[in-house]
Design a protein around this motif. Sequence first.
Motif, PDB file in Angstrom:
ATOM      1  N   ARG A   3      54.751 -20.163  36.240  1.00 40.76           N
ATOM      2  CA  ARG A   3      54.102 -20.160  37.550  1.00 40.76           C
ATOM      3  C   ARG A   3      55.077 -19.573  38.554  1.00 40.76           C
ATOM      4  O   ARG A   3      56.081 -20.178  38.902  1.00 40.76           O
ATOM      5  CB  ARG A   3      53.676 -21.566  37.966  1.00 40.76           C
ATOM      6  CG  ARG A   3      52.912 -21.571  39.300  1.00 40.76           C
ATOM      7  CD  ARG A   3      52.380 -22.937  39.677  1.00 40.76           C
ATOM      8  NE  ARG A   3      53.441 -23.898  39.788  1.00 40.76           N
ATOM      9  CZ  ARG A   3      53.511 -25.025  39.073  1.00 40.76           C
ATOM     10  NH1 ARG A   3      52.585 -25.300  38.195  1.00 40.76           N
ATOM     11  NH2 ARG A   3      54.519 -25.870  39.219  1.00 40.76           N
TER      12      ARG A   3
ATOM     13  N   THR B 268      51.135 -17.108  41.414  1.00 40.34           N
ATOM     14  CA  THR B 268      50.496 -16.422  40.299  1.00 40.34           C
ATOM     15  C   THR B 268      51.105 -16.934  38.996  1.00 40.34           C
ATOM     16  O   THR B 268      52.135 -17.591  38.996  1.00 40.34           O
ATOM     17  CB  THR B 268      50.693 -14.901  40.405  1.00 40.34           C
ATOM     18  OG1 THR B 268      52.100 -14.608  40.395  1.00 40.34           O
ATOM     19  CG2 THR B 268      50.079 -14.365  41.691  1.00 40.34           C
ATOM     20  N   THR B 269      50.446 -16.630  37.886  1.00 41.35           N
ATOM     21  CA  THR B 269      50.917 -17.083  36.573  1.00 41.35           C
ATOM     22  C   THR B 269      51.198 -15.881  35.689  1.00 41.35           C
ATOM     23  O   THR B 269      50.365 -14.985  35.580  1.00 41.35           O
ATOM     24  CB  THR B 269      49.875 -17.988  35.896  1.00 41.35           C
ATOM     25  OG1 THR B 269      49.616 -19.119  36.742  1.00 41.35           O
ATOM     26  CG2 THR B 269      50.380 -18.479  34.544  1.00 41.35           C
ATOM     27  N   THR B 270      52.368 -15.858  35.083  1.00 37.06           N
ATOM     28  CA  THR B 270      52.748 -14.796  34.149  1.00 37.06           C
ATOM     29  C   THR B 270      52.823 -15.377  32.744  1.00 37.06           C
ATOM     30  O   THR B 270      53.418 -16.432  32.539  1.00 37.06           O
ATOM     31  CB  THR B 270      54.109 -14.189  34.530  1.00 37.06           C
ATOM     32  OG1 THR B 270      54.025 -13.630  35.846  1.00 37.06           O
ATOM     33  CG2 THR B 270      54.498 -13.090  33.557  1.00 37.06           C
TER      34      THR B 270
END
Length: 420
Positions: free
Chosen positions: A239, A244-246
Amino acid sequence: MHKALELIFDWCYPLLRKIGFGDTIASYFSLVLNIAMLSLLTYIIYIIFRFFLVTLMAIAAKKTKTRFDDLLISNKTAKYISHLIPLLFIYKSVPVILNDFVYWETMFGKLVGVYIILLILWIVRTIFNALRDYLKLKPEYSDKPIDSYIQVIMLILWMIGVTVIISELFEVKANTMFATLGAVSAIILLIFRDTLLGFVASVQVSLNDMVRIGDWITFDKFGADGDVIEINLATVKVRNFDNTTTTIPTYSLISDSFRNWRGMLNSDGRRIKRHLLIRAKSIRFLKEEELQKMKQIQLISNYIDIRQTEIDKYNASNQIDKALPINGRNLTNFGLYRKYITSYLENYPSLNKDMILLCRQLQPTAQGIPLEIYTFTKDKKFENYEYIMADIFDHIIASIGYFDLEIFELSTGKEIVDNL
């Protein structure tokens, strides 16, 4: 149950003969009747066991202090176990009901057996999911990749389950199956490449303690800069600080380079390493009257006295001709400014004085002489760290004019016109 079905059939059979049905039709009628009765009994058993299992487990969960049984209920373990008991009843009843239909008995028995194996695997999965959720509630396990461990165990169980299912359906021995799998291992490696790489990576990540849940990592290749929220067999979820989430392939953690900030967070300070570019032409020797004026700066007044005494003594003992400032030893505005910054940092309350603290000069560049600050803050929280660093450099930039030094910056169009 079988005797009850025989009584019903004995009552219906003469009636079927009277209305013209032969023995074959009567036999199929018996089969349909048996299946109907089996279905009804199975449904009743399912309702009874589902009620008792779910109800009793819910009551027991409320009375116990542990959270594990609550998690078993939320993962519907009791519900799936209540499906298993009627299936076992069907599996035992099939040979009796389909006694006269060998082909259908074999096929139906195999299908029920496969369903039982799949259901057992699913029940085990719900138990492991409950265990995973329970361990994540424990502080000592909150940063461990529990998902990876569970997925590895379930992968092994599914492989065993699929082997048993194929053996059940096609009546193939397990030894023969494993020999066949060995022969087509190249194809298996190609199909399950990511899974196998993820499995190896998960083991290495866990054994070497490379990443934990909650670690702040930076992975430029994937644009990740944030906290690890999940580690499983195939992926690692990060996070980012912009919320955003990678998603990063797990095997990339051992094949590529990334930065883990855990060491910094666990240490006694967070590093400040930043420099300013000083114009080379603004660096010069200081005159006596300038030194007298700079003695008003409290942080370096004593230093100027001590240092100037040492320099005067050296020049006098070596009969230095001071007609030119370049002769002998002298104080420079740049050297005095470095001492001032060092004293300022030593008196700044938010820095860790037990760690490295210095103001140093770096290799000259085409833009000027880099003056670097290298120190550590006590507070490692991002917002506080940025405030401390900005506060220090605000003072450094504002104080540079008192030493007749200049910071390098590109000239604007207006400055160029004004200098014409």
